[in-house]
Structure formats: C-alpha cells, structure tokens
Scaffold this motif. Sequence first.
Motif, mmCIF file in Angstrom:
data_model
loop_
_atom_site.group_PDB
_atom_site.id
_atom_site.type_symbol
_atom_site.label_atom_id
_atom_site.label_comp_id
_atom_site.label_asym_id
_atom_site.label_seq_id
_atom_site.Cartn_x
_atom_site.Cartn_y
_atom_site.Cartn_z
ATOM 1 N N GLU A 1 99.293 47.091 74.557
ATOM 2 C CA GLU A 1 100.652 47.531 75.161
ATOM 3 C C GLU A 1 101.744 46.456 75.245
ATOM 4 O OE1 GLU A 1 99.736 48.839 78.965
ATOM 5 O OE2 GLU A 1 98.430 50.441 78.426
ATOM 6 N N HIS B 1 104.164 63.141 76.470
ATOM 7 C CA HIS B 1 103.730 61.876 76.020
ATOM 8 C C HIS B 1 104.405 60.925 76.765
ATOM 9 C CE1 HIS B 1 100.817 63.394 72.889
ATOM 10 N NE2 HIS B 1 102.153 64.353 72.596
ATOM 11 N N GLY C 1 103.974 54.918 78.478
ATOM 12 C CA GLY C 1 104.143 54.230 77.679
ATOM 13 C C GLY C 1 105.281 54.336 76.658
ATOM 14 N N GLY D 1 107.887 53.108 72.266
ATOM 15 C CA GLY D 1 106.854 53.006 72.679
ATOM 16 C C GLY D 1 105.860 51.923 72.252
ATOM 17 N N ARG E 1 99.762 50.885 71.866
ATOM 18 C CA ARG E 1 98.615 51.870 72.314
ATOM 19 C C ARG E 1 99.013 53.283 72.301
ATOM 20 N NH1 ARG E 1 96.018 51.092 78.310
ATOM 21 N NH2 ARG E 1 94.205 52.580 78.137
ATOM 22 N N SER E 2 100.284 53.656 73.053
ATOM 23 C CA SER E 2 100.874 54.818 73.323
ATOM 24 C C SER E 2 101.140 55.668 71.727
ATOM 25 C CB SER E 2 101.993 54.820 74.086
ATOM 26 O OG SER E 2 101.564 54.378 75.265
ATOM 27 N N GLU F 1 97.602 56.512 70.294
ATOM 28 C CA GLU F 1 97.190 57.756 70.914
ATOM 29 C C GLU F 1 98.029 58.995 70.668
ATOM 30 O OE1 GLU F 1 97.226 56.788 75.221
ATOM 31 O OE2 GLU F 1 95.228 55.478 74.883
#
Length: 254
Positions: free
Chosen positions: A100, A122, A125, A205, A208-209, A212
């Motif tokens: 992150e 979403h 993040g 972002g 990690r985000s 995902e």
Amino acid sequence: MTQTQRKVTLIAHTQLSKEFRSQVSVLLDDLHFRGNQVTDGQAVALTAIRTCYSPNKPSEIVAKEGARYFGKKATDGEGGTEADRLIRFIMRSGHTSTTEHISFTFAIEGVSRALLAQLTRHRVGFSFSVQSQRYVRFGSGDKSGGFDYVLPDSARDNGGAEAIFKATMAHAQSTYDYLRKNGVPSEDARAVLPNAAACNLVLTGNLRSIIEFYGKRKAGNGAQAEIAGLAEDLRAAVVKVEPWTGAFFEGGRK
C-alpha cells in the motif's frame, strides 16, 4: 456533442526522495552496474516488508540489506532476485498491506458515467477527483460544446442499434439545451444526461488496491467491457514503470 474514446495517462507514481536516494545511491549504482536494475517501487516495497521483520531501522534497510536481496538470485527457483522471492512470499502469505506504500496517479478521460458508478465502488485505497456536471455546463453553446458520450462496442455496427443510440444522445443534448435556455440551472438540467455521458477524473490508488481492482474487473471475469478495458489500461501503466508487479495482476497471489 461528440463520441469519445477512453484515454489513461499515468501522471505520477512513487519515487524515492532525494535525501533517501543519496543514502543508497552507491549501492543502487553498483547493483545497476552488475545488471540488477532496482526500481523505486522495489526499494519502497523492500523497506516496508523488511521493516516488519528486521532489527534495522526503516531508513537503513536498503543500505544494509539491499545487496543481500537485490544482488543475489532468488532461492525459490522462480527467477529474479531474492527481493523478488521475498515479495512473492509476502503476496502469497496475504501480507499485502506492505504494497500500500506504492501509489500511482492517473488522468482518466472519456469514460462513461456508468463506468464511474462502478469504479467508485472500489473505495478502499482509491481517491477520486471527478469532473462535475453541476459546475461544468454541457450546453451546445457552452465552452464544452455539449456532452461527449461513450458508445458501447455492443451497439457499434449492430444493425440499427448504433443509429438509435446516437439519436438518443442527440435528443438528450437538445433536452438539456432546452432546459438551460428556459432558466433551469445546470445542476438540475444534468438530470437528463445519460449514463453514456463522458466524464474525466483523476484517480490515485495504491498498488494493493489496483491489483485487487484488476482481479475483480479484468476481461473474462464477468466485468462490463468498458471497465475491463480500464482495468487493463491501469495494469499496463503500472507494469510499464514497475515491471516486477506484472506477476501479481492475476488475483494478486501468483
């Protein structure tokens, strides 16, 4: 009013500060000389990961441990360096919060409001700054020249579907223009603009985000075509500047 195409531009991404780089420049130059190019994102990732397990201070980790991780081949037989092995291990173990600390900022242009509604689900993040339909006027006589729109691929060259779609956009524009001409403020007239109306935004972002997001919205995973295309654009932009991330864009666990 015109039909538009999606455009994604990477504005910025995580970079080492001048102060920190000066502390590790000798090591990074030596690694580069030996053929081991270390990106800024990798240096940040190693710092974050090893901070959790190392007796060294975060500011010391790259300087004291960088040669060990970036200068030696991976011992897991999967290629790359020991740093690549460590990152693979961390991703597979689910300790992905350490990624992150690496962020990317994008200019996203010419996407539909339908996509925006999906994208903003979403939230963790991600940060958004979106072109306003309240403060930006989309009349035919305004600076915008009217609203742009996104034509879905499924309606393109599909018998009379494309013509009907475009006619509907033209009708929405004329309705908006009529309301504005008759004193309806833009913040209320925007109610007649369609989901296909295009918008622009800035998206930031963390890694990690973004990984995902890609896993949930990639092509072939049930996502609508437009947002699947955006997911691929974001992946490509990230991998271009941080090539080591490419292996983690299939669910984040490879």
